[in-house]
Scaffold this motif. Structure first.
Motif, PDB file in Angstrom:
ATOM      1  N   GLU A  51       0.712   6.039   6.410  1.00 45.15           N
ATOM      2  CA  GLU A  51      -0.498   6.776   6.045  1.00 45.15           C
ATOM      3  C   GLU A  51      -0.175   8.239   5.758  1.00 45.15           C
ATOM      4  N   ARG A  52       0.637   8.838   6.615  1.00 46.59           N
ATOM      5  CA  ARG A  52       1.001  10.244   6.445  1.00 46.59           C
ATOM      6  C   ARG A  52       1.840  10.444   5.187  1.00 46.59           C
ATOM      7  N   ALA A  53       2.680   9.455   4.857  1.00 43.56           N
ATOM      8  CA  ALA A  53       3.460   9.539   3.619  1.00 43.56           C
ATOM      9  C   ALA A  53       2.535   9.499   2.405  1.00 43.56           C
ATOM     10  N   ALA A  54       1.497   8.680   2.471  1.00 40.73           N
ATOM     11  CA  ALA A  54       0.528   8.624   1.374  1.00 40.73           C
ATOM     12  C   ALA A  54      -0.183   9.959   1.214  1.00 40.73           C
TER      13      ALA A  54
ATOM     14  N   ASP B 212       5.791   8.508 -12.062  1.00 40.42           N
ATOM     15  CA  ASP B 212       5.969   9.935 -11.799  1.00 40.42           C
ATOM     16  C   ASP B 212       5.983  10.246 -10.296  1.00 40.42           C
ATOM     17  N   ALA B 213       6.160   9.206  -9.479  1.00 44.30           N
ATOM     18  CA  ALA B 213       6.283   9.414  -8.029  1.00 44.30           C
ATOM     19  C   ALA B 213       6.967   8.213  -7.403  1.00 44.30           C
ATOM     20  N   VAL B 214       7.712   8.470  -6.339  1.00 45.65           N
ATOM     21  CA  VAL B 214       8.394   7.412  -5.592  1.00 45.65           C
ATOM     22  C   VAL B 214       8.087   7.570  -4.110  1.00 45.65           C
ATOM     23  N   TYR B 215       7.664   6.484  -3.479  1.00 40.94           N
ATOM     24  CA  TYR B 215       7.545   6.436  -2.022  1.00 40.94           C
ATOM     25  C   TYR B 215       8.641   5.517  -1.515  1.00 40.94           C
ATOM     26  N   ALA B 216       9.537   6.061  -0.698  1.00 43.38           N
ATOM     27  CA  ALA B 216      10.677   5.293  -0.209  1.00 43.38           C
ATOM     28  C   ALA B 216      10.556   5.007   1.281  1.00 43.38           C
ATOM     29  N   PHE B 217      10.936   3.808   1.664  1.00 43.96           N
ATOM     30  CA  PHE B 217      10.905   3.360   3.054  1.00 43.96           C
ATOM     31  C   PHE B 217      11.661   4.304   3.975  1.00 43.96           C
TER      32      PHE B 217
ATOM     33  N   ASP C 162       4.685   4.983  15.511  1.00 44.02           N
ATOM     34  CA  ASP C 162       3.546   4.275  14.943  1.00 44.02           C
ATOM     35  C   ASP C 162       3.826   4.148  13.447  1.00 44.02           C
ATOM     36  N   PHE C 163       4.359   3.009  13.047  1.00 37.27           N
ATOM     37  CA  PHE C 163       4.865   2.853  11.685  1.00 37.27           C
ATOM     38  C   PHE C 163       3.743   2.832  10.642  1.00 37.27           C
ATOM     39  N   VAL C 164       2.593   2.292  11.008  1.00 40.17           N
ATOM     40  CA  VAL C 164       1.444   2.335  10.102  1.00 40.17           C
ATOM     41  C   VAL C 164       1.029   3.785   9.858  1.00 40.17           C
ATOM     42  N   LYS C 165       1.002   4.547  10.930  1.00 35.10           N
ATOM     43  CA  LYS C 165       0.631   5.960  10.797  1.00 35.10           C
ATOM     44  C   LYS C 165       1.642   6.710   9.937  1.00 35.10           C
TER      45      LYS C 165
ATOM     46  N   LYS D 261       2.201  -1.169   4.874  1.00 35.02           N
ATOM     47  CA  LYS D 261       0.764  -1.338   5.077  1.00 35.02           C
ATOM     48  C   LYS D 261       0.048   0.013   5.155  1.00 35.02           C
ATOM     49  N   GLY D 262       0.607   0.924   5.951  1.00 33.52           N
ATOM     50  CA  GLY D 262      -0.040   2.218   6.107  1.00 33.52           C
ATOM     51  C   GLY D 262      -0.167   2.957   4.791  1.00 33.52           C
ATOM     52  N   PHE D 263       0.895   2.939   3.995  1.00 37.42           N
ATOM     53  CA  PHE D 263       0.879   3.643   2.716  1.00 37.42           C
ATOM     54  C   PHE D 263      -0.133   3.020   1.762  1.00 37.42           C
ATOM     55  N   LYS D 264      -0.050   1.719   1.580  1.00 34.39           N
ATOM     56  CA  LYS D 264      -0.919   1.049   0.608  1.00 34.39           C
ATOM     57  C   LYS D 264      -2.384   1.128   1.010  1.00 34.39           C
ATOM     58  N   ASP D 265      -2.666   0.931   2.295  1.00 34.96           N
ATOM     59  CA  ASP D 265      -4.058   0.986   2.749  1.00 34.96           C
ATOM     60  C   ASP D 265      -4.640   2.390   2.594  1.00 34.96           C
ATOM     61  N   GLN D 266      -3.822   3.406   2.873  1.00 33.60           N
ATOM     62  CA  GLN D 266      -4.303   4.780   2.744  1.00 33.60           C
ATOM     63  C   GLN D 266      -4.551   5.141   1.285  1.00 33.60           C
ATOM     64  N   VAL D 267      -3.648   4.716   0.404  1.00 34.37           N
ATOM     65  CA  VAL D 267      -3.848   4.965  -1.028  1.00 34.37           C
ATOM     66  C   VAL D 267      -5.128   4.291  -1.509  1.00 34.37           C
ATOM     67  N   LYS D 268      -5.311   3.049  -1.117  1.00 35.18           N
ATOM     68  CA  LYS D 268      -6.499   2.303  -1.547  1.00 35.18           C
ATOM     69  C   LYS D 268      -7.779   2.947  -1.039  1.00 35.18           C
TER      70      LYS D 268
END
Length: 362
Positions: free
Chosen positions: A187-190, A263-268, A181-184, A220-227
């Protein structure tokens, strides 16, 4: 979406149909069924086809698909791999399929597209000419396999896609998709990045290759969770690094120059994250401390970096599809209904468990 595994493949058992989180279902299948909301119990666990996999979407039987029953024992099964096994994810994926085929008594014929879509189409046509009874595809892209899928349909060869889902129609162009579940994952990375930064950061996002649902879902999962959850985390830059360590290093170096307050990096994926780690060091900053790093995959190098304090978290993307693939084919040929999407279980590596779990990384 992307490395040789050291772990043995677990023998597949029956999986129970349960729902997956709504966001993941929307990306993977467009359905509204919800499924299992339970989180993995430990990092790096191989997929176990019972409680560890949820499923959703319309179902498909042999009659629906229009194929005849076969015995997997002694049957020739084709596997079209998308990328070279020099990538640890792909090496683990290929080994898992080989081990599961051996367990089922099947003859697995493997090709490798070397990340080239035209070659993958040619590979599939070649596999179909060898009288295979079923076809497993790790797609190079979510789009573009129409002619190959049509050829498989004409020969009445059921197709199981893994890791990346194609945009074609299930129970017509292909049987089912087995993957994360790539969206999930995003989200978990966020959530992991928020924990590492006390929910306050200026983040550079390194995107994956375009044209596949893995990149889209993780973004999508990362950005939506951050927002939705973390108002003090600001995404200040986004740029693709094509799942490459060298590009991850180059892109991060450029982004640190133009945005020195990152001060942070989220990588694919881990390869991009490890490239970012090198760039952060070259910039005179301390990775894992001054600049936090969170990525997705579960490679040994990234988990070892967590142990060394230079990395902050890795969300696993489980490559061990073999047991689920052959369990699914067994059920299909036994006349059972197969769902459109079967979701594999992913673990997570953190500073709290990396030392103990590093041996389970691929």
């Amino acid at each position: 979406m992307k490395t040789a595994p050291s772990r043995s493949v677990l023998q597949a058992t029956a999986f129970r149909v349960s729902a997956v989180a709504a966001a993941g279902v929307l990306l993977l299948s467009g359905c509204t069924n919800e499924g299992s909301t339970s989180e993995p119990t430990s990092s790096g666990e191989a997929a176990q086809a019972a409680d560890s996999a949820g499923s959703s979407g319309p179902t498909c039987t042999m009659d629906d698909y229009g194929v005849d029953k076969i015995d997997l024992k002694g049957a020739k099964i084709g596997f079209s791999q998308s990328e070279p096994d020099s990538a640890s994810f792909r090496a683990a994926e290929t080994k898992s399929l080989k081990d599961a085929a051996k367990e089922a008594g099947s003859d697995l014929v493997v090709t490798n597209a070397n990340n080239e879509l035209p070659k993958q189409i040619s590979d599939i046509e070649n596999l179909l000419s060898q009288d295979i009874k079923a076809l497993v595809i790790a797609p190079v892209n979510s789009d573009g396999l129409d002619s190959a899928l049509k050829a498989a349909k004409e020969k009445k060869v059921p197709v199981v896609t893994i890791d990346r889902k194609v945009t074609n129609k299930s129970c017509d162009d292909y049987l089912t998709f087995i993957g994360s579940d790539f969206v999930k994952q995003g989200e978990r990375a966020a959530d992991a990045l928020a924990k590492a930064t006390d929910e306050k950061a200026k983040v550079a996002v390194l995107l994956g290759p375009s044209g596949n649902n893995v990149t889209d879902g993780r973004q999508k999962g990362f950005k939506d969770q951050v927002k939705a959850e973390y108002p003090d985390i600001e995404i200040v830059a986004e740029q693709t690094a094509n799942a490459s360590r060298s590009e991850g290093q180059e892109v991060t170096a450029q982004l640190l120059q133009s945005n020195p307050d990152i001060d942070a990096v989220y990588a694919f994926n881990d390869e991009e994250g490890l490239g970012a780690m090198a760039a952060i060091q070259e910039a005179g900053k301390t990775p894992g401390d001054e600049v936090k790093i969170v990525s997705i995959d579960g490679t040994k190098n990234a988990v070892e970096a967590i142990v060394d304090g230079k990395y902050n978290a890795v969300i696993e993307s489980n490559p061990r599809f073999g047991p689920l693939v052959f369990d699914t084919l067994t059920k299909f040929y036994d006349g059972e209904k197969i769902p459109e999407d079967i979701i594999i279980k992913d673990g997570e590596y953190t500073p709290d468990n990396a030392q103990q779990q590093v041996g389970q990384a691929f």
